[in-house]
Design an enzyme around this catalytic site. Structure first.
Site, mmCIF file in Angstrom:
data_model
loop_
_atom_site.group_PDB
_atom_site.id
_atom_site.type_symbol
_atom_site.label_atom_id
_atom_site.label_comp_id
_atom_site.label_asym_id
_atom_site.label_seq_id
_atom_site.Cartn_x
_atom_site.Cartn_y
_atom_site.Cartn_z
ATOM 1 N N GLY A 1 112.406 1.684 34.153
ATOM 2 C CA GLY A 1 113.325 0.587 34.434
ATOM 3 C C GLY A 1 114.519 0.902 35.304
ATOM 4 C CB CYS B 1 97.810 -19.085 57.402
ATOM 5 S SG CYS B 1 97.030 -18.360 58.831
HETATM 6 N N1 LLP Z 1 106.665 1.283 31.554
HETATM 7 C C1 LLP Z 1 106.148 0.061 31.394
HETATM 8 C C2 LLP Z 1 105.534 -0.285 30.107
HETATM 9 C C3 LLP Z 1 106.215 -0.887 32.428
HETATM 10 O O1 LLP Z 1 105.720 -2.100 32.250
HETATM 11 C C4 LLP Z 1 106.812 -0.527 33.657
HETATM 12 C C5 LLP Z 1 106.884 -1.479 34.771
HETATM 13 C C6 LLP Z 1 107.317 0.782 33.785
HETATM 14 C C7 LLP Z 1 107.232 1.659 32.720
HETATM 15 C C8 LLP Z 1 107.961 1.276 35.050
HETATM 16 O O2 LLP Z 1 109.130 0.592 35.332
HETATM 17 P P1 LLP Z 1 110.053 1.015 36.567
HETATM 18 O O3 LLP Z 1 110.616 2.374 36.274
HETATM 19 O O4 LLP Z 1 109.198 1.021 37.779
HETATM 20 O O5 LLP Z 1 111.078 -0.042 36.621
HETATM 21 N N2 LLP Z 1 106.223 -5.289 40.683
HETATM 22 C C9 LLP Z 1 107.605 -5.361 40.253
HETATM 23 C C10 LLP Z 1 107.921 -4.393 39.137
HETATM 24 C C11 LLP Z 1 107.043 -4.561 37.925
HETATM 25 C C12 LLP Z 1 107.343 -3.570 36.815
HETATM 26 C C13 LLP Z 1 106.308 -3.635 35.770
HETATM 27 N N3 LLP Z 1 106.443 -2.664 34.717
HETATM 28 C C14 LLP Z 1 108.494 -5.148 41.471
HETATM 29 O O6 LLP Z 1 107.975 -4.972 42.576
HETATM 30 O O7 LLP Z 1 109.714 -5.194 41.355
#
Ligand code: LLP
Length: 420
Positions: free
Chosen positions: A243, A348
């Site tokens: 996160g 498109c």
């Molecule tokens: N752990 C779990 C259970 C998760 O669902 C996620 C991300 C992470 C770890 C990793 O989180 P991070 O460190 O990357 O914030 N496509 C979206 C982001 C979706 C995140 C989904 N889960 C974007 O492009 O902002």
């Protein structure tokens, strides 16, 4: 941010000019820096070390952020574990040299086939998200003669204060076991012969710029861990998810790993459980960019458009989350006058934009770098409009390595067949 520097041939990554990357591999093309990936991982490792936690913590890279084998392999070589969400990601990690014993398996809807494969591979832990999943996993484990190592993903009902699509820790989200039900579900888990209770996890959302909500979630998790211990259920590890946000825009107050983790780690010193983190974006986001070329300039009465050869299918974040990515011209000097451009792709749809209202001095044929595209860029790319997915290149010092070749059009329909 911070991935590129200006050299005599325009923007470069490490010691390689982006114009050389484009000349050799074409555009659109994702470009990553080995040094930046290594540094991002190092920031987590050093922070854990500074808190005396090196030997009882594991950094499980969230594969979904970027699942290219070369990137997985690089993190495996650095000692990382992996957070996966599908059988496909499991196969990638094992193929890239990741160790099963360092894999945690997240996700709200694991299939029985995925459970079986992961059990047989011997992964470290299943992050279980519901009562039904627990029962299904128990049955599958029984049927293959294994005990499934389990952590319950609890939903702490904490507002991560990020984009609603990437906020996961509120009661209204589909994620995790409701906080009030977790204690009873742990008791149930502890009574199942084919389940081994190992840990607890939570992940409240992505692109968090302020560590406060994550620290608040950690408080709730720790209180539950203590209550479970008092009831005779001692957990071996605490997984606080991913996160951590990154800087997309100059001046945006993005935390360092040290600043982001400190409030959580302060609560964890002196405890005996092992720690797991699941960072995705913060390990790869600012280590990659999308290189694209201006195809057409289209001045208009209201707006001026720069149509580039990358599109929403290559980088979906602007269209999907209204995300802002910095866009820079690669060439050092320009003969053109700066103007405000809509940077758009050839797809498109009016939603096919990469940036609005960008002040740039552009000529047709110019190269542009779309920054902070290492996370959730290529991983979310599609073939919409029958566009082959981009090539991916890793820069390492003065060398460039193609880590995924551009798809060719015939591959896009190779799995299809016509009626007899
Ligand atoms: N752990 C779990 C259970 C998760 O669902 C996620 C991300 C992470 C770890 C990793 O989180 P991070 O460190 O990357 O914030 N496509 C979206 C982001 C979706 C995140 C989904 N889960 C974007 O492009 O902002």
């Amino acid at each position: 941010m911070g991935l590129t520097t200006m050299g005599k041939d325009g923007l470069q990554v490490e010691s390689v000019a982006l114009s050389d990357v484009a000349a050799r591999f074409g555009t659109p093309c994702y470009v990553y820096s080995r040094a930046a990936l290594t540094a991002a991982y190092g920031a987590y490792r050093d922070t854990l070390q500074a808190h005396g936690l090196s030997d009882r913590s594991l950094i499980c890279y969230a594969v979904k952020a970027n699942s290219n084998l070369a990137i997985l392999n690089l993190f495996a070589r650095l000692g990382a574990g992996f957070d996966i969400v599908s059988g496909g990601e499991l196969a990638r990690v094992l193929n890239a040299g990741g160790k099963a014993k360092k894999i945690v398996f997240s996700g709200v809807g694991k299939s029985r086939a995925e459970m079986r494969t992961a059990l047989e591979a011997g992964i470290r832990c299943f992050n279980v998200e519901s009562a039904s999943e627990l029962e299904q996993l128990s049955q599958v484990a029984g049927s293959v003669g294994h005990r499934a190592p389990v952590s319950l993903r609890v939903n702490p009902d904490v507002d991560a204060k990020t984009h609603p699509y990437i906020s996961t820790g509120l009661k209204t989200a589909k994620f995790g076991v409701a906080f009030d039900e977790a204690f009873d579900l742990y008791r149930r888990a502890a009574s199942l012969p084919h389940i081994a209770v190992k840990g607890i996890d939570c992940h409240i959302g992505s692109q968090l710029l302020d560590p406060t909500p994550a620290a608040e979630a950690a408080d709730k998790v720790l209180a539950l861990v203590d209550r479970l211990a008092a009831a005779g259920i001692a957990l071996e590890h605490i997984d606080l998810g991913g996160g951590m946000g990154i800087q997309y825009r100059a001046g945006e107050p993005a935390p360092s790993a040290a600043d982001y983790l400190a409030p959580m780690l302060a609560k964890l010193t002196g405890r005996r459980e092992k720690l797991v983190f699941e960072p995705g974006r913060s390990l790869v986001g600012n280590a990659g960019l999308l290189l694209t070329r201006v195809e057409v300039l289209k001045p208009g009465a209201e707006k001026h458009f720069a149509v580039v050869d990358a599109a929403m299918n290559d980088l979906m974040r602007p269209a999907l989350y209204d995300a802002w990515h910095d866009i820079q011209r690669v060439g050092a000097d320009s003969t053109a006058n700066p103007m405000s451009y809509e940077i758009v792709g050839p797809v498109c749809e009016s939603g096919d934009f990469l940036g609005h209202d960008r002040e740039l001095a552009l000529n047709e044929g110019d190269l542009l770098a779309i920054l902070s595209a290492g996370a959730y860029g290529m991983a979310m790319a599609s073939n919409y409009n029958s566009r082959p997915r981009a090539a991916e290149v890793m820069i390492d010092g003065a060398s460039m390595h193609q880590i995924r070749r551009r798809e060719d059009v015939a591959e896009l329909f190779a799995l299809e067949s016509i009626l007899p």
